[in-house]
Design a protein around this motif. Structure first.
Motif, PDB file in Angstrom:
ATOM      1  N   LEU A  41     -68.121  41.171   9.096  1.00 18.65           N
ATOM      2  CA  LEU A  41     -69.326  40.973   9.894  1.00 18.65           C
ATOM      3  C   LEU A  41     -70.010  42.304  10.201  1.00 18.65           C
ATOM      4  N   ARG A  42     -71.289  42.174  10.529  1.00 15.93           N
ATOM      5  CA  ARG A  42     -72.071  43.306  10.999  1.00 15.93           C
ATOM      6  C   ARG A  42     -72.645  42.976  12.364  1.00 15.93           C
ATOM      7  N   SER A  43     -73.077  44.020  13.044  1.00 11.21           N
ATOM      8  CA  SER A  43     -73.636  43.811  14.380  1.00 11.21           C
ATOM      9  C   SER A  43     -74.874  42.930  14.289  1.00 11.21           C
ATOM     10  N   GLN A  44     -75.004  42.067  15.277  1.00 16.87           N
ATOM     11  CA  GLN A  44     -76.130  41.132  15.414  1.00 16.87           C
ATOM     12  C   GLN A  44     -76.039  39.955  14.439  1.00 16.87           C
ATOM     13  N   ASP A  45     -74.912  39.817  13.734  1.00 20.66           N
ATOM     14  CA  ASP A  45     -74.726  38.621  12.901  1.00 20.66           C
ATOM     15  C   ASP A  45     -74.606  37.393  13.787  1.00 20.66           C
ATOM     16  N   ILE A  46     -75.048  36.262  13.256  1.00 20.66           N
ATOM     17  CA  ILE A  46     -74.943  34.978  13.955  1.00 20.66           C
ATOM     18  C   ILE A  46     -74.069  34.054  13.104  1.00 20.66           C
ATOM     19  N   ILE A  47     -73.044  33.480  13.748  1.00 20.65           N
ATOM     20  CA  ILE A  47     -72.163  32.521  13.077  1.00 20.65           C
ATOM     21  C   ILE A  47     -72.503  31.137  13.601  1.00 20.65           C
ATOM     22  N   GLN A  48     -72.891  30.273  12.708  1.00 19.60           N
ATOM     23  CA  GLN A  48     -73.339  28.933  13.085  1.00 19.60           C
ATOM     24  C   GLN A  48     -72.355  27.888  12.549  1.00 19.60           C
ATOM     25  N   VAL A  49     -71.778  27.084  13.456  1.00 20.08           N
ATOM     26  CA  VAL A  49     -70.863  26.007  13.094  1.00 20.08           C
ATOM     27  C   VAL A  49     -71.605  24.696  13.262  1.00 20.08           C
ATOM     28  N   LYS A  50     -71.832  24.006  12.161  1.00 18.30           N
ATOM     29  CA  LYS A  50     -72.577  22.749  12.196  1.00 18.30           C
ATOM     30  C   LYS A  50     -71.646  21.577  12.501  1.00 18.30           C
ATOM     31  N   PRO A  51     -72.194  20.435  12.924  1.00 19.58           N
ATOM     32  CA  PRO A  51     -71.356  19.229  13.073  1.00 19.58           C
ATOM     33  C   PRO A  51     -70.845  18.782  11.702  1.00 19.58           C
ATOM     34  N   TYR A  52     -69.693  18.133  11.713  1.00 23.07           N
ATOM     35  CA  TYR A  52     -69.128  17.677  10.438  1.00 23.07           C
ATOM     36  C   TYR A  52     -69.970  16.532   9.880  1.00 23.07           C
ATOM     37  N   ASN A  53     -69.902  16.365   8.570  1.00 23.96           N
ATOM     38  CA  ASN A  53     -70.638  15.292   7.896  1.00 23.96           C
ATOM     39  C   ASN A  53     -69.737  14.159   7.431  1.00 23.96           C
ATOM     40  N   ASN A  54     -68.542  14.512   6.997  1.00 22.60           N
ATOM     41  CA  ASN A  54     -67.732  13.504   6.308  1.00 22.60           C
ATOM     42  C   ASN A  54     -66.260  13.752   6.624  1.00 22.60           C
ATOM     43  N   ARG A  55     -65.683  12.910   7.479  1.00 20.04           N
ATOM     44  CA  ARG A  55     -64.262  13.033   7.832  1.00 20.04           C
ATOM     45  C   ARG A  55     -63.519  11.770   7.443  1.00 20.04           C
ATOM     46  N   ILE A  56     -62.326  11.969   6.875  1.00 24.52           N
ATOM     47  CA  ILE A  56     -61.503  10.853   6.413  1.00 24.52           C
ATOM     48  C   ILE A  56     -60.091  11.081   6.926  1.00 24.52           C
ATOM     49  N   GLU A  57     -59.457  10.016   7.386  1.00 22.24           N
ATOM     50  CA  GLU A  57     -58.076  10.094   7.846  1.00 22.24           C
ATOM     51  C   GLU A  57     -57.154   9.558   6.751  1.00 22.24           C
ATOM     52  N   ILE A  58     -56.081  10.294   6.500  1.00 19.02           N
ATOM     53  CA  ILE A  58     -55.090   9.860   5.525  1.00 19.02           C
ATOM     54  C   ILE A  58     -53.729   9.807   6.225  1.00 19.02           C
ATOM     55  N   GLU A  59     -52.999   8.741   5.981  1.00 18.19           N
ATOM     56  CA  GLU A  59     -51.700   8.547   6.611  1.00 18.19           C
ATOM     57  C   GLU A  59     -50.724   7.983   5.592  1.00 18.19           C
ATOM     58  N   GLY A  60     -49.464   7.989   5.984  1.00 21.12           N
ATOM     59  CA  GLY A  60     -48.439   7.438   5.097  1.00 21.12           C
ATOM     60  C   GLY A  60     -47.662   8.518   4.380  1.00 21.12           C
ATOM     61  N   GLU A  61     -47.343   8.288   3.129  1.00 17.76           N
ATOM     62  CA  GLU A  61     -46.439   9.146   2.378  1.00 17.76           C
ATOM     63  C   GLU A  61     -47.165  10.309   1.707  1.00 17.76           C
ATOM     64  N   VAL A  62     -47.779  11.168   2.547  1.00 15.82           N
ATOM     65  CA  VAL A  62     -48.286  12.461   2.104  1.00 15.82           C
ATOM     66  C   VAL A  62     -47.632  13.525   2.970  1.00 15.82           C
ATOM     67  N   LYS A  63     -47.654  14.768   2.499  1.00 18.86           N
ATOM     68  CA  LYS A  63     -46.910  15.809   3.198  1.00 18.86           C
ATOM     69  C   LYS A  63     -47.593  16.273   4.482  1.00 18.86           C
ATOM     70  N   ARG A  64     -48.951  16.177   4.537  1.00 16.54           N
ATOM     71  CA  ARG A  64     -49.662  16.576   5.746  1.00 16.54           C
ATOM     72  C   ARG A  64     -50.640  15.483   6.137  1.00 16.54           C
ATOM     73  N   PRO A  65     -50.146  14.366   6.684  1.00 17.56           N
ATOM     74  CA  PRO A  65     -51.095  13.333   7.121  1.00 17.56           C
ATOM     75  C   PRO A  65     -51.981  13.861   8.238  1.00 17.56           C
ATOM     76  N   GLY A  66     -53.216  13.409   8.270  1.00 13.17           N
ATOM     77  CA  GLY A  66     -54.146  13.868   9.308  1.00 13.17           C
ATOM     78  C   GLY A  66     -55.564  13.488   8.959  1.00 13.17           C
ATOM     79  N   ILE A  67     -56.503  14.165   9.633  1.00 15.96           N
ATOM     80  CA  ILE A  67     -57.936  13.933   9.421  1.00 15.96           C
ATOM     81  C   ILE A  67     -58.487  15.145   8.682  1.00 15.96           C
ATOM     82  N   TYR A  68     -59.196  14.882   7.571  1.00 16.61           N
ATOM     83  CA  TYR A  68     -59.712  15.944   6.719  1.00 16.61           C
ATOM     84  C   TYR A  68     -61.218  15.786   6.542  1.00 16.61           C
ATOM     85  N   GLU A  69     -61.859  16.905   6.295  1.00 15.43           N
ATOM     86  CA  GLU A  69     -63.316  16.937   6.095  1.00 15.43           C
ATOM     87  C   GLU A  69     -63.583  17.174   4.617  1.00 15.43           C
ATOM     88  N   LEU A  70     -64.391  16.303   4.021  1.00 19.13           N
ATOM     89  CA  LEU A  70     -64.742  16.428   2.616  1.00 19.13           C
ATOM     90  C   LEU A  70     -66.205  16.815   2.487  1.00 19.13           C
TER      91      LEU A  70
END
Length: 838
Positions: free
Chosen positions: A317-346
Motif C-alpha cells: 500500500l501507499r499513503s492515501q490508498d483507499i481499500i473498498q470491501v463490497k457486499p458479497y454477490n454469491n454465497r453457497i453453503e456446502i456440508e457433508g463429506e468435504v474436508k472444510r464444510p462451510g459457506i463459500y463465496e463464488l
C-alpha cells in the motif's frame, strides 16, 4: 425519601464515572502488549472511555497518542469491541436492554420483566445465529482468532520495488578503497542531504532507481565508485532501508471497523484489512478493491491467499490508498463429506467443482456419484441431483445449499467365513464364488473342525436371514457334487468340536501345593494331576485319595438311581506311583480328586504372654490340654509386682456362619484360582481376628491356687495373656460432670468414685451404671425393691455411666419469639373483646 435515594444514586454514578475515567491514563501504553492485558484491564479502559464520551476509534487514537504502537492498535480495537458486545449482553441479561448492568432507573415503575426476558431471548437467538454464521463463513475465523496476528514483517531484505517517500530512512554503506556509512532521513519534500553533495531528490523512486541515482552522485566524491572504465572500479555501494515511514490508508465498505489507519509503509492490503477487523458477514472476501487516486489499481481476492497461497494481488500500500470491501454477490453453503464444510463465496462463472476445491475436496467416505443441490426459485425451493462428470459445468447461484452424502456402510462383493479354518475373515466374491473355493482361500479346515455340519447365513432381498446347512465331510470328499454357489453378504460358519461341548476340566482339592481346576487331557492319570498340582504337602494323607466321577445317567448303571457320583479310593506313594492294580486308572472329564489330611497332623500353635512374668514373649502350645497355669510356669512364674486380680486373657473370637459367608462372598472374584480365593479368605479372617479380639475375664488367683480347676482355662491358638503391675487408679466415664481417673483408696464405694467425678449429670441413666474390672469381668448396679446394690470397686476398674441422647432445647431467641407471638395474640384477643363490649 425519593429525593434522598436519587441523590445517593447520582453520587454513586459520579464516583464510578470518575474512577473509570482515570483508568485510561493509568496504563503505560508505550511498552504494553494488548494480548497480555487482562479482561479486567480492558474493561477499565472501555469504562473510562465511555465515561468521557469517547468512541472505540477515538479511544484507540488516544492510546496511540499516548505511545501505543501502531502494530497493537488493531488488537486493542478488537478487544474493546468484544467488551462492548459483552456489556450489551449483560445489560439485557439483567432485563434492561441498552443499559449497563449497574445502571438502575431512579424513578418510574418497575420494568416488565416478562417483556424484557422475551427481548433477551430474541437477542440471544440472533446473536447465536450470527455467531454460527460467522463460524461457517470460510476465512472469517482468521480475523477473529486472538492468538494470531498479521502484522507486516519489518526485519526483511529491502524490496527492490519499494517506493521511497518522506519519513523513510536510507542507509548507504560504502566500502573498498573508501569506507563510509550514511543514515539519511527523507525530508517532507522528498530529499536527502549528503555532505559535500547537497540535496538529492529520491521521492517516488524505487530502491533500485534510487541506488542508481545515488551511485552516480556519490561517484563525484568517490572516483572508484562509478568510473568510466569498469576495470578501475575499486569502491562499492549498497543502499537499504533503515526506519520505514508510516502511511495513512482508509478502509471502507463492509468491514468490521471502517476508518482511517496509520500503518507501516511495508503493509499490504491484507495487513490493512486485518487492522480493520476483516469483512463483516455481509462483506465480500473475493472483491476487495484498492483505489489509488481516481483509479482502481488492484482487486484483492482473499481466496487466492487462503487457498493457493498466491499473494500477487496482495500489493504493498501507499499513503492515501483507499481499500473498498463490497457486499458479497454469491454465497453457497456446502456440508457433508468435504474436508472444510462451510459457506463459500463464488465469483463469476465458478462452478460446483470450484466450490469442492475451496472446501478442501471430498473426504474418503464421500459419495461422489451424485451431489444434492438445494436452491431457490422466485416462489419456492428446488432440488437438483448433479451427477459425476457434470460438476465443472454446473453454475451455482446465490443461496444454494450443497450436500455431499456418505457412502453406504455395506459391501458390494464380500463373503465371510468364520470358525475352524486357518484364515477366517472377509473375502472378495469375485475370487471365491463357491463354498469350496472359499474354504480353500481360507487355507483349509483346522483339525478340530466339526465335519458333520456347517451353515451358510444368507441375507434375502427383504433383509431377512435364512440358513443353508451342508455336510462338511461330504463337501471336502466330493466338492463337484456338493458345492454351493455363494452370494453377496453370505456368512459361512464351520464350528470347532470344542465349540459344541463343555470345557473338559478336572479338579484337585486338599493339601497339595496348587489345588485348582486343570484342563483335561486324554490319557491323564491320577499321578499326572498330582504332579501338575505341585505334589503333596506334608499334611497330606496319600494313602487315602478319593476320585469322584460324574454319572451321566444313573438309571443305566447297575447301582441305584439315587447315586449321583462314582467314588473310588486310591493309595499313591510319595514318589507319585500307584500299585499295579490301580496303575491303569485314567481320569475322565469333570473328575474331582480329593486329598485327605493326616488325622494327627498339627501345626505349631502360638500364644503370647505379656506383662509381669519372668520370661514374657511367644510360646508354642505343647499339648492339647495345656492350661493357663502351665504357661505361667513355663514363663518362669510371676514377678513380685504382678497384680493377679487384674490379669486378662485376650482371645480371638469365633465368627458366626453369616460372617463367614459374607467373607467368602467378598473373594468370589472372576479370574481367581481356588488357591488364590482360599488365600484371600484366610487373609481376611486373620485381619478380622486381629481387629476383633475378645477380652476373657479370668480369676488368676484361683488359677494359681487350684491348677486344673474350672478357672484354669485351656489355651487356644492366638491367645494373649496379660498380667499387669499393681494398679492404683479407678476411671469414671460417661454421664458424670467431670469424667476422670481417680486414685484408688481402700474402703471407697461405687458412689464415692461417682462423687469424685462430679456426680451424675442431667443425662445420666443411674440404674444402668456398670463397672469393668481390671481382668475384664463386668458387674452392674442391682436393684431389689427400693434398694440399690452397687458393686465393689477394685484397683484398675472402670466405672461407666450410660447417658440418654440429648434433646435439642429452645434457644433464647426462639423463646423470645414465641413469647412475643403469644403476647401479640393475647393483646389482639383483649382488643377484640373490648370492641365487642362497646
Amino acid at each position: 425519601m425519593r429525593l434522598t435515594k436519587s441523590l445517593l444514586t447520582i453520587l454513586f454514578l459520579c464516583i464510578a464515572v470518575s474512577a473509570s475515567a482515570q483508568s485510561l491514563s493509568d496504563i503505560d501504553f508505550k511498552s504494553v502488549r494488548v494480548s497480555e492485558l487482562s479482561d479486567q484491564q480492558i474493561q477499565r479502559i472501555y469504562s473510562g472511555a465511555q465515561s468521557r464520551g469517547l468512541s472505540i476509534d477515538e479511544t484507540v487514537q488516544l492510546a496511540v497518542a499516548q505511545g501505543l504502537p501502531q502494530s497493537q492498535a488493531s488488537q486493542l480495537r478488537q478487544r474493546l469491541q468484544q467488551v462492548r458486545a459483552g456489556t450489551a449482553g449483560q445489560g439485557q441479561e439483567q432485563g434492561f436492554p441498552g443499559q449497563l448492568r449497574n445502571q438502575v432507573p431512579i424513578e418510574g415503575p418497575a420494568p416488565d420483566s416478562t417483556k424484557f426476558d422475551s427481548l433477551y431471548m430474541i437477542a440471544d437467538s440472533l446473536k447465536r445465529a450470527e455467531r454460527q454464521m460467522k463460524d461457517k463463513i470460510f476465512g472469517y475465523k482468521i480475523f477473529t482468532n486472538e492468538r494470531v496476528t498479521f502484522e507486516p514483517a519489518m526485519n526483511i531484505p529491502t524490496p527492490q520495488d519499494y517506493q521511497i517517500g518522506p519519513g523513510d530512512e536510507l542507509v548507504i554503506n560504502i566500502w573498498g578503497a573508501a569506507q563510509m556509512n550514511y543514515n539519511l532521513p527523507v525530508s517532507p519534500e522528498g530529499f536527502i542531504q549528503i555532505q559535500d553533495l547537497g540535496p538529492v531528490n529520491v521521492n517516488g523512486l524505487s530502491i533500485k532507481e534510487a541506488e542508481e541515482r545515488l551511485r552516480a552522485r556519490l561517484g563525484q566524491i568517490y572516483s572508484g565508485l562509478d568510473p568510466q572504465n569498469e576495470q578501475n572500479k575499486d569502491t562499492y555501494m549498497q543502499l537499504s532501508l533503515g526506519q520505514v515511514r508510516s502511511i495513512n490508508v482508509t478502509v471502507l465498505g463492509e468491514v468490521s471497523v471502517p476508518g482511517s489507519y496509520t500503518l507501516s509503509s511495508l503493509s499490504t492490503v491484507f495487513n490493512a484489512l486485518y487492522a480493520a477487523g476483516g469483512p463483516t458477514t455481509s462483506g465480500s472476501f473475493r472483491e476487495i478493491n484498492v483505489i489509488r487516486g481516481s483509479e482502481t489499481v488492484a482487486t484483492f481476492d482473499l481466496y487466492d491467499l487462503l487457498v493457493y497461497g498466491d499473494q500477487s494481488s496482495n500489493i504493498r500500500l501507499r499513503s492515501q490508498d483507499i481499500i473498498q470491501v463490497k457486499p458479497y454477490n454469491n454465497r453457497i453453503e456446502i456440508e457433508g463429506e468435504v474436508k472444510r464444510p462451510g459457506i463459500y463465496e463464488l465469483m463469476g462463472k465458478e462452478t460446483l467443482q470450484d466450490l469442492i476445491l475451496y472446501a478442501g475436496d471430498f473426504t474418503n467416505k464421500a459419495y461422489t456419484e451424485r451431489i444434492k443441490v438445494i436452491g431457490n426459485t422466485p416462489k419456492q425451493k428446488r432440488i437438483t441431483d448433479v451427477r459425476k462428470g457434470f460438476f465443472d459445468n454446473y453454475i451455482l447461484e446465490n443461496g444454494d445449499s450443497v450436500s455431499v452424502g456418505k457412502i453406504l456402510d455395506r459391501f458390494e462383493n464380500m463373503v465371510q467365513i468364520e470358525g475352524a479354518v486357518f484364515r477366517p475373515g472377509e473375502y472378495a466374491l469375485e475370487d471365491t464364488t463357491s463354498l469350496y473355493s472359499l474354504i480353500q482361500r481360507a487355507d483349509g479346515l483346522m483339525g478340530d473342525a466339526f465335519m458333520n455340519r456347517g451353515i451358510i447365513y444368507r441375507t434375502r432381498d427383504d433383509y431377512t436371514i435364512e440358513t443353508i446347512s451342508f455336510n462338511v465331510r461330504e463337501l471336502i470328499r466330493n466338492p463337484e457334487q456338493n458345492n454351493i454357489d455363494l452370494q453377496k453378504d453370505d456368512r459361512v460358519r464351520i464350528s470347532s468340536i470344542f465349540d459344541l461341548r463343555e470345557d473338559y476340566t478336572v479338579t484337585i482339592n486338599g493339601p497339595v501345593q496348587k489345588p485348582d481346576q486343570y484342563e483335561f487331557a486324554y490319557g491323564m492319570t491320577l499321578e499326572d494331576l498330582i504332579y501338575q498340582a505341585g505334589g503333596f504337602m506334608q499334611s497330606a494323607a496319600p494313602y487315602r485319595i478319593e476320585v469322584a466321577r460324574r454319572i451321566r445317567d444313573a438309571s443305566q448303571t447297575a447301582k441305584s438311581s439315587s447315586f449321583i457320583a462314582d467314588v473310588q479310593t486310591f493309595e499313591v506313594n510319595e514318589d507319585l506311583t500307584l500299585n499295579e492294580e490301580d496303575a491303569s486308572f485314567k481320569l475322565q472329564p469333570f473328575d474331582q480328586v480329593y486329598i485327605r489330611r493326616l488325622p494327627n497332623y498339627e501345626e505349631q500353635q502360638e500364644i503370647h504372654v505379656v506383662g509381669e512374668v519372668q520370661f514374657p514373649g511367644k510360646y508354642a502350645i505343647s499339648a492339647r490340654n495345656e492350661r493357663i497355669s502351665d504357661i505361667i510356669e513355663r514363663a518362669g512364674g510371676l514377678t513380685p509386682d504382678a497384680y493377679t486380680d487384674g490379669a486378662t486373657l485376650f482371645r480371638k473370637r469365633e465368627f458366626t456362619q453369616q460372617e463367614s459367608q459374607q467373607m467368602t462372598a467378598n473373594v468370589q472374584g472372576e479370574g481367581l484360582t481356588a488357591e488364590e480365593r482360599a488365600q484371600q479368605l484366610e487373609e481376611q479372617r486373620q485381619q478380622r481376628l486381629q481387629d476383633e479380639s475378645a477380652q476373657v475375664g479370668i480369676e488368676l488367683p484361683q488359677v494359681l491356687q487350684n491348677p486344673g480347676s474350672r478357672y484354669d482355662l485351656l489355651l487356644e491358638e492366638g491367645d494373649s495373656l496379660f498380667i499387669p503391675k499393681k494398679l492404683e487408679t479407678v476411671t469414671v466415664e460417661g454421664g458424670v460432670f467431670y469424667p476422670t481417673t481417680v486414685r484408688y483408696e481402700d474402703g471407697r464405694s461405687f458412689r464415692d468414685y461417682i462423687t469424685a467425678a462430679g456426680g451424675f449429670n442431667d443425662l445420666a441413666i443411674k440404674k444402668r451404671a456398670y463397672i469393668i474390672h481390671a481382668n475384664g469381668d463386668v458387674d452392674r448396679v442391682k436393684k431389689f425393691l427400693f434398694f440399690k446394690n452397687f458393686p465393689d470397686v477394685e484397683p484398675g476398674a472402670t466405672i461407666v455411666v450410660p447417658e440418654e441422647s440429648p434433646t435439642a432445647g429452645l434457644s433464647p431467641q426462639e423463646r423470645i419469639s414465641i413469647l412475643s407471638t403469644v403476647t401479640s395474640t393475647l393483646a389482639l384477643i383483649v382488643t377484640t373483646i373490648v370492641q365487642i363490649n362497646r
